[in-house]
Design an enzyme around this catalytic site. Structure first.
Site: not given
Ligand SMILES: *Cc1c(COP(=O)(O)O)cnc(C)c1O
Length: 438
Positions: A296-298, A367, A396
């Site tokens: 399951e590579p993301g 900020c 991500y």
């Protein structure tokens, strides 16, 4: 050819054009910035496809009965779903929202796996209505809930159980998911995994295909996988006497990418040969049939393909202390430096080959004093209007983006062979108000 600094971190098609500017997928990055505005995320289709092929081919060679499922929390988009489908890569989702994106792209339901430690009833119903192939359950409550939902729909749902092997993947505390004291998975060490498997095997509307674990991310070492695999497969073997017939085994994702040049990741082929050998050896040792292997590579599929493009604004040079160069994005589109202390590499897109003149810290516009994208990077002189590109920004960043400070989330373009396709438009003030009730 003049060398681009950090070329190995940039998308595979990164190059310099005659104007001495950075190109990706044959597109001039500065022209893209002018056309679409900044911050802008540029994804290189070639790199995405090459990474899919590295996984499908790399694992396929070592372990033919393997399947690659992209973890869509790394970056989710209907345009990407289409590419994955063409590359024979499946998809993991962790929410109804990620499933909705997959559905919008008409992504094949059998190729979807639903993860997450607390899926809601409505999410499970949506998943079953779409007919998704696999659900990875992660609590006793969820086992009962899914069995009930499946029963109501007259379905027997294939599932995996997420187990936790108490192994440290040596990643950041906030991304370590294999150790005992974290929220994911039934711990093996405490006997809770065994109890959960027995419980699930007793459910008439669940078909337990096997177990899954995920150690965290990014894992720059291979040993955590090869340590966890035999430990988890020993449990699978032990559970045979309770009726577990393993058909699928998933050691998760977490494969690293390069963010800075002095910390290179292993090759995909190294992960593939070590993981495949480890599964085969353990199956042999414990007398198990070799299961279908799901990886399951993301990050490793999408991370390198994306660059974040910003326009330089003001500079604050504190003599003898540090030079801050502010850009027009920051933690709203990339929270990783603030959240994990993640490091990045940056290039001056309008003049990548120019020699560095000193260290600069690239500051965001939000900020928070922790809103720094890159710390103390050697860079050529930067002036207002210069365009910088931060490498390895595909995973991500946008998937964790927010509207903090009521900022507008960036546009996204997909580039290929000199053509750019807008796959997400920049948000507008109307978007910010769209969900407000006046
Ligand atoms: C996040 C996640 C992945 C993907 O991790 P990457 O580091 O992006 O490869 C795979 N499986 C599960 C269960 C996850 O939660």
């Amino acid at each position: 050819m003049t060398e681009i600094p950090n070329r190995e971190l940039l998308p595979m098609t990164a190059d310099l054009n005659d104007a001495g500017r950075l190109t990706i997928g044959g597109c001039d990055v500065v022209s893209l910035a002018e056309m679409y505005g900044t911050p802008l995320y540029v994804y290189d289709e070639h790199t995405i496809r090459e990474m899919c092929r590295a996984f499908v081919g790399g694992f396929g060679t070592e372990y033919p009965n393997s399947h690659i499922a992209y973890s869509s929390k790394a970056f989710s988009s209907p345009a990407l779903a289409k590419i994955l489908e063409e590359e024979h890569v499946g998809m993991d989702v962790v929410t109804g929202g990620e499933l909705a994106i997959a559905r919008a792209a008409e992504f094949p339901a059998p190729e979807i796996n639903f993860h997450g430690n607390n899926k809601g009833r409505a999410e499970l119903e949506e998943a079953l209505d779409y007919g998704i192939g696999l659900i990875t359950v992660d609590s006793m409550y969820e086992i009962d809930l899914l069995d009930e939902v499946a029963h109501n729909k007259g379905i027997t749902q294939p599932v995996l159980l997420r187990v936790s092997p108490s192994i440290d993947g040596h990643t950041h505390l906030l991304t370590a998911t294999g150790v005992l004291d974290q929220k994911f998975g039934f711990p093996i060490e405490t006997g809770q995994a065994e109890e959960a498997i027995k419980h699930a095997l007793g459910k008439s509307n669940l078909d337990v295909l096997g177990v899954h674990f995920h150690l965290g991310s990014p894992l720059f070492e291979i040993e955590p996988y090869t340590e966890a695999i035999p430990y988890v497969l020993e449990l699978v073997a032990k559970m045979r006497e309770h009726g577990l017939n393993q058909r699928v085994f998933s050691p998760g994702g977490g494969f690293a990418i390069g963010y800075v040049s002095d910390t290179p990741p292993p090759e995909i082929s190294e992960y593939a040969s070590a993981i495949s050998a480890s599964v085969r050896e353990a199956c042999d040792r414990f007398g198990l049939d070799e299961p279908r292997l799901i990886l399951e590579p993301g990050r490793a599929i999408i991370g390198r393909a994306g660059v974040a493009v910003y326009t330089v604004g003001g500079t604050k040079d504190i003599p003898g202390v540090r030079k801050y160069v502010s850009v027009d994005g920051g933690m709203g589109d990339n929270i990783r430096p603030a959240l994990y202390g993640a490091g990045y590499s940056v290039v001056k897109a309008n003049s990548p080959a120019e020699a560095p003149t000193g260290d600069v810290t690239i500051a965001g516009k939000y900020c928070e004093s922790g809103d720094l994208l890159v710390k103390d990077a050697p860079m050529p002189d930067l002036a207002p209007g210069d365009v910088v590109a931060i490498a390895s920004s595909g995973a991500y960043n946008l998937s964790m983006a927010s509207n903090y400070n009521m900022s507008l989330r960036p546009a996204v373009v997909l580039v290929k062979d000199g053509e750019a396709k807008l796959i997400r438009r920049r948000e507008t003030y109307d978007d910010l108000l769209a969900s407000s009730v006046m």
